[in-house]
Design an enzyme around this catalytic site. Structure first.
Site, PDB file in Angstrom:
ATOM      1  N   ALA A 138      -6.572   9.383   4.905  1.00 53.96           N
ATOM      2  CA  ALA A 138      -6.438   8.611   3.677  1.00 53.96           C
ATOM      3  C   ALA A 138      -4.985   8.667   3.240  1.00 53.96           C
ATOM      4  O   ALA A 138      -4.307   9.672   3.428  1.00 53.96           O
ATOM      5  CB  ALA A 138      -7.349   9.166   2.585  1.00 53.96           C
ATOM      6  N   CYS A 139      -4.513   7.554   2.640  1.00 52.04           N
ATOM      7  CA  CYS A 139      -3.119   7.465   2.215  1.00 52.04           C
ATOM      8  C   CYS A 139      -2.761   8.593   1.238  1.00 52.04           C
ATOM      9  O   CYS A 139      -3.609   9.130   0.548  1.00 52.04           O
ATOM     10  CB  CYS A 139      -2.866   6.131   1.536  1.00 52.04           C
ATOM     11  SG  CYS A 139      -3.283   4.680   2.513  1.00 52.04           S
ATOM     12  N   GLY A 140      -1.483   8.901   1.185  1.00 49.63           N
ATOM     13  CA  GLY A 140      -0.981   9.830   0.186  1.00 49.63           C
ATOM     14  C   GLY A 140      -0.267   9.047  -0.904  1.00 49.63           C
ATOM     15  O   GLY A 140       0.499   8.129  -0.622  1.00 49.63           O
TER      16      GLY A 140
END
Length: 374
Positions: free
Chosen positions: A32-34
């Protein structure tokens, strides 16, 4: 403790088995994106904050995806206030002085590298600016270090320019609305008259308040690739930073985040329905602030974009239609407000959600949304 004599099973309470934490891919990977933000409580701008945000962005590298060349990241970027000290120094170097910043704006633009596409694309932008009574103050080539890019990122890299404009009679929200209209007209005009440029033409931002620096790079590379981010004249009181892990679209320079208003972590679970409803709703859109110009804003969403980009399109429309960004997010991504004990004494909040539930269906699924237009 033992089982009955007739059983061959024996159990012991002395050394319980280890708890199973999950499959290795589930426990050790975070697909998942940061995303995050940093801001000064005093509202004072500084270059130190830019440096801190880049350090924080570097700490999110494990949240991002990378190409097989180990250097072309799915995308990383930063959204900040416009560094006017840096840009006015450049404008002075080209003879533009004594400018009124309240009527000025800057667009961060990706353009095709091929001369046969670059020149006519740039000409269309200038034509629309003139038609919208926006004075072109200059085209600034953004200083970058191409050698830092991975093979894939370098092959797909656009020409990166900043277009600096001034309005003689608009400022604040009215200017933001005009810039939104102008940008949408440019997008539609290029799509119709120069379709070969569509993939490489993109406004990362076009605003009198904020600017976005982003690309298909790893977190640690962003601040080295864009030399502006190392310039002490680049100052801001806040920064939204993002490291992308693409899940529903292939990595592209325009799909790196932050988008124009937000940085997003998670996936929109209701995306297909949201897109279809927005497309169906276009025929009924109406707001007095747009007068007879709503047609210039359509299409509102592009089905080929990522879920984050599509949500950003809708948030931008609401934010430019006299809603605050906070209201826009509450309308599109409402909390679970029904039978919520904490809201029992706040009917104004539940009434807000109930009212807009009949006008805008929820965009369900975001894990985290960070946004700003200031």
């Amino acid at each position: 403790m033992s089982s009955s004599p007739n059983s061959s099973l024996n159990f012991s309470l002395e050394s319980p088995p280890e708890t199973f934490a999950g499959q290795k891919w589930l426990v050790e990977e975070r697909d998942a994106c940061g995303v995050g933000f940093i801001a000064t409580q005093s509202g004072e701008s500084s270059h130190k904050l830019i440096q801190q945000s880049l350090v924080a962005l570097g700490c999110l590298e494990h949240r991002g995806g990378c190409s097989a060349d180990n250097d072309s990241g799915d995308g990383a970027g930063i959204l900040t206030a416009i560094p006017w000290d840096l840009l006015t120094d450049w404008l002075a170097s080209v003879g533009k002085t004594n400018l009124d910043l309240t009527g000025m704006a800057v667009g961060m633009v990706f353009l095709p590298k091929e001369p046969e596409l670059f020149t006519p694309t740039k000409a269309i932008i200038e034509t629309v600016l003139k038609e919208e009574n926006l004075e072109l103050l200059g085209w600034r080539e953004v200083p970058v270090v191409d050698a830092l890019l991975g093979i894939q990122a370098r092959e797909n890299a656009p020409k990166i320019l900043q277009v600096i404009v001034s309005s003689p009679d608009q400022k604040g929200d009215e200017l933001e609305r005009l810039l939104f209209l102008a940008r949408k007209r440019m997008e539609n005009k290029i799509k119709q008259e120069l379709p070969a440029s569509k993939e490489d033409f993109y406004f990362c931002s076009f605003s009198s308040r904020t600017i976005v620096y982003k690309g298909m790079v790893r977190s640690a590379v962003l601040g080295e690739f864009y030399l502006d981010l190392k310039n002490p004249a680049y100052q801001s009181a806040f920064a939204v930073y993002h490291r992308r892990f693409s899940t529903n679209t292939m990595p592209k320079w325009p799909l790196a985040q932050p988008m124009r208003l937000l940085g997003h972590n998670g996936e929109i679970n209701t995306l297909l329905g949201n897109i279809n409803w927005m497309m169906a709703r276009e025929a009924d859109l109406e707001h007095p602030c747009w007068q007879n110009r709503l047609q210039d804003l359509k299409p509102i969403v592009d089905p080929d974009n990522s879920d984050s980009a599509t949500l950003d399109n809708v948030i931008e429309l609401l934010a430019r239609s006299q809603h605050s960004p906070m209201e826009a997010l509450m309308i599109t991504v409402p909390e679970a407000y029904k039978n919520q004990p904490d809201l029992e004494t706040h009917p104004e909040i539940t009434n807000f959600y109930e009212y807009y539930s009949g006008l805008q269906e929820p965009w369900d699924g975001p894990a985290l949304l960070v946004f700003s237009d200031k």
